[in-house]
Design a protein around this motif. Structure first.
Motif, short mmCIF file in Angstrom:
data_model
loop_
_atom_site.label_atom_id
_atom_site.label_comp_id
_atom_site.label_asym_id
_atom_site.label_seq_id
_atom_site.Cartn_x
_atom_site.Cartn_y
_atom_site.Cartn_z
N TRP A 242 0.83 -1.21 0.00
CA TRP A 242 0.00 0.00 0.00
C TRP A 242 0.87 1.27 0.00
O TRP A 242 0.43 2.32 -0.49
N LEU A 243 2.09 1.16 0.54
CA LEU A 243 2.99 2.32 0.54
C LEU A 243 3.25 2.79 -0.91
O LEU A 243 3.29 3.98 -1.18
N ALA A 244 3.37 1.81 -1.80
CA ALA A 244 3.76 2.14 -3.18
C ALA A 244 2.70 2.92 -3.92
O ALA A 244 3.01 3.82 -4.70
N ASN A 245 1.42 2.60 -3.71
CA ASN A 245 0.41 3.35 -4.46
C ASN A 245 -0.30 4.42 -3.65
O ASN A 245 -0.80 5.38 -4.23
N LEU A 246 -0.34 4.30 -2.33
CA LEU A 246 -1.14 5.25 -1.56
C LEU A 246 -0.36 6.43 -0.97
O LEU A 246 -0.92 7.50 -0.76
N VAL A 247 0.90 6.25 -0.67
CA VAL A 247 1.65 7.35 -0.03
C VAL A 247 1.65 8.60 -0.90
O VAL A 247 1.38 9.71 -0.42
N SER A 248 1.91 8.45 -2.20
CA SER A 248 1.95 9.65 -3.06
C SER A 248 0.56 10.27 -3.19
O SER A 248 0.42 11.49 -3.29
N VAL A 249 -0.46 9.45 -3.14
CA VAL A 249 -1.85 9.95 -3.15
C VAL A 249 -2.11 10.77 -1.89
O VAL A 249 -2.61 11.90 -1.95
N PHE A 250 -1.74 10.22 -0.75
CA PHE A 250 -1.93 10.92 0.52
C PHE A 250 -1.12 12.22 0.55
O PHE A 250 -1.59 13.25 1.03
N GLU A 251 0.10 12.16 0.05
CA GLU A 251 0.97 13.35 0.05
C GLU A 251 0.37 14.45 -0.79
O GLU A 251 0.38 15.63 -0.40
N GLU A 252 -0.17 14.07 -1.93
CA GLU A 252 -0.75 15.09 -2.82
C GLU A 252 -1.97 15.74 -2.17
O GLU A 252 -2.13 16.96 -2.20
N ILE A 253 -2.82 14.92 -1.56
CA ILE A 253 -4.05 15.45 -0.96
C ILE A 253 -3.75 16.30 0.27
O ILE A 253 -4.26 17.42 0.41
N ALA A 254 -2.93 15.78 1.17
CA ALA A 254 -2.68 16.48 2.43
C ALA A 254 -1.64 17.58 2.30
O ALA A 254 -1.49 18.41 3.20
N GLY A 255 -0.92 17.59 1.19
CA GLY A 255 0.10 18.62 0.98
C GLY A 255 1.26 18.50 1.94
O GLY A 255 1.82 19.49 2.40
N VAL A 256 1.61 17.27 2.30
CA VAL A 256 2.72 17.06 3.23
C VAL A 256 3.56 15.89 2.73
O VAL A 256 3.03 14.96 2.13
#
Lengths: 225, 224
Positions: free
Chosen positions: B159-173
Motif C-alpha cells: 500500500w505504501l507504493a500506491n497510496l503514499v503519493s496519493v496521501f501526500e498530494e491530498i494532504a500537501g505534506v
C-alpha cells in the motif's frame, strides 16, 4: 565453539505472552534457558534482540531472535516439526485458528483494557461489551472448529488452547483484582474449556501463582487510581 | 466460474494484497466488488465477525483477515510459484514479524498523519518516521523484504507504493522523504515495477478523489 540448538527465552513471569512461548517449547520437549527481564530496567540483550518493540517475549535460537508471541508459536511449530503439532495440517483449519487467535488477542484484550480503565457505570457497560465479545468468540469457534470444540481434547494443547489458556486461565486473579467478567452461568462453553485447560499439568506448572499475580495486577492497573 | 471468489472494495489496500497474491501465483478467481456503505448480505454472511473486506471464498468456504488469507493461499496452492513465504522457518518468522509490524504500527500512523492536521499530524508523522527507521534498516542489502522476488511482507507493505503519493498530494505534506528513507523509496519503486502489481491497482485519479472526500469528511467530524 558452535552451540547447536541454543534456545533462550526473554520473558517476565507475569506475562501470559511469555508463558505461551514456554508452554510451546515444553510441549515440544525443547530445552531452553529462561531470562527474567525487569521491564523498568530492560537488559542490553533484550534491546539488542528486540530493538523494534523492546518487549517480551523474545525467543533467541542460535543467536537469531524472534519477537511477537504468535509469530514465535508458528516458528516453534515450523522449526521443530515433530509431534505434538501446534497447528493442524489442513489450511482451512489453520486459517480459522489463526483468525480466532488474532481476534482473541485484539478484541478480548481491548475489551478487558476498557474494563480496567473504567469505573462505575462505564465499567458495567464495559463488562457487558466484554460479554458480547466473548459470545462472538464462543459461537465463532464452535462454528468454525466444530469437531474440536472445546479445542482441548484433554491431552494435547494446540495453538488456540495456548493462546487462550495463558490469558483466560488467570481469570481468578483478574476477578479478584479487577472485576468478575464471566461465569459458568453466563458462558458455560468457554468456562468448561478454560476449566479443562487449567487442569492440564503444563498449565498448572507454567501459570503464575495466583496471589503474586493479583498483587501485580492491582499495582499495574491501579497505579494512577 | 472460478472456485475462488474474492470480496473486495475497489479502494481498500487490504483486498488489494490478495489480488496481488492471486495474480502473482496465477490462481483463477472471480472478483466481487462491495459497496462498503451498503454491504451485501453475502459479505455479512461470510464475515459476520468483522463485516469487512477482503473475504476469500474457496469452494464455498470463507476466510477473512488479509494476513490469514495470504497464509491460506500459500498453504493451499503449494505448487503455484512463486512462493510468498520462504522455506526457512526463521525467514518465515521474519516475514510474519514485519507484516504484523506494518499493520500494527506503520499503517495506522501514516493514516493518522494523513487525516489529521496541525500538531496531531506532526506527532503522527514523528511516530511514523520513528517506526519507518526500522524498515529502512531491514531493507539494507535487499531488493525486496522477501529477497529477490516479492513476498508476504512486501505484499503487506505494498500500500505504501500506491497510496503514499496519493496521501501526500491530498494532504500537501511529505510523508516519506528521500533523504531519510532512500532504501524505502527504492523498495517502493521496485515493488511498483514488479509483475502484476501496478497493472492491478486502482487508477490514481479515482484514488485521489476518493481519499480526498474521505479526509474532508473525517476532518469535518473532528471536535473543534
Amino acid at each position: 565453539m558452535e552451540k547447536q540448538n541454543e534456545v533462550v527465552v526473554f520473558g517476565t513471569w507475569a506475562s501470559a505472552y511469555c508463558t505461551r512461548v514456554e508452554i510451546a517449547l515444553a510441549l515440544k520437549g525443547i530445552p531452553y534457558e529462561y531470562k527474567e527481564e525487569d521491564l523498568t530496567n530492560k537488559s542490553e540483550s533484550l534491546l539488542y534482540y528486540n530493538p523494534v518493540h523492546k518487549k517480551v517475549p523474545v525467543l533467541v535460537h542460535n543467536g537469531k531472535s524472534i519477537a511477537e508471541s504468535l509469530v514465535i508459536l508458528e516458528y516453534i511449530d515450523d522449526c521443530w516439526k515433530h509431534a505434538p503439532k501446534l497447528l493442524p495440517e489442513d489450511p482451512y483449519l489453520r486459517a480459522k485458528l489463526r483468525f480466532w487467535a488474532n481476534f482473541y488477542d485484539q478484541k478480548f484484550m481491548a475489551s478487558a483494557t476498557q474494563i480496567i480503565m473504567s469505573r462505575g457505570e462505564e465499567r458495567e457497560r464495559a463488562i457487558k461489551d466484554f460479554g458480547e465479545v466473548l459470545k462472538v468468540f464462543e459461537d465463532g469457534v464452535k462454528k468454525d472448529i466444530p469437531a474440536e470444540f472445546p479445542c482441548f481434547d484433554g491431552k494435547n494443547l494446540g495453538f488456540l488452547d495456548i493462546v487462550v489458556g495463558t490469558i483466560a486461565c488467570n481469570y481468578e486473579a483478574f476477578h479478584e483484582a479487577v472485576a468478575v467478567i464471566f461465569s459458568p452461568e453466563t458462558n458455560p462453553t468457554f468456562w468448561s474449556w478454560v476449566t479443562a485447560l487449567k487442569n492440564h499439568p503444563l498449565m498448572k506448572e507454567m501459570l503464575p501463582p495466583h496471589d503474586k499475580l493479583v498483587a501485580v495486577m492491582r499495582q499495574k492497573y491501579f497505579q494512577s487510581a | 466460474m472460478a472456485e475462488v471468489k474474492l470480496f473486495r472494495a475497489w479502494s481498500s489496500p487490504f483486498p488489494l494484497r490478495i489480488v496481488w497474491a492471486l495474480e502473482v501465483k496465477g490462481i483463477e478467481y472471480d472478483m466481487i466488488y462491495e459497496d462498503l456503505s451498503n454491504k451485501s448480505s453475502m459479505l455479512l454472511q461470510y464475515n459476520p465477525v468483522y463485516k469487512k473486506v477482503p473475504v476469500l471464498l474457496h469452494k464455498g468456504k470463507p476466510i477473512s483477515e488479509s494476513l490469514v488469507i495470504l497464509e491460506y493461499i500459500e498453504e493451499t496452492w503449494k505448487s503455484k510459484t512463486p512462493s510468498l513465504l520462504p522455506g526457512d522457518p526463521y525467514q518465515r518468522a521474519m516475514a510474519r514479524f514485519w507484516a504484523k509490524f506494518g499493520d500494527d504500527k506503520i499503517l495506522p500512523l501514516i493514516w493518522e498523519a494523513f487525516i489529521k492536521q496541525g500538531k496531531d499530524q506532526e506527532e503522527a508523522l514523528i511516530a511514523a518516521h520513528e517506526n519507518l527507521k526500522y524498515l529502512e534498516v531491514e531493507l539494507r542489502g535487499k531488493k525486496f523484504l522477501g529477497g529477490e522476488t516479492v513476498g508476504f511482507a512486501d505484499l503487506t507493505f505494498g500500500w505504501l507504493a500506491n497510496l503514499v503519493s496519493v496521501f501526500e498530494e491530498i494532504a500537501g505534506v511529505t510523508l516519506i522523504d528521500h533523504e531519510k528513507f532512500p532504501l524505502l523509496l527504492t523498495w517502493m519503486k521496485n515493488f511498483m515495477d514488479a509483475p502484476k502489481i501496478r497493472e492491478t491497482w486502482p487508477p490514481r485519479d479515482k484514488l485521489i478523489n476518493h481519499f480526498r472526500a474521505l479526509r474532508e469528511t473525517l476532518i469535518a467530524k473532528e471536535p473543534k
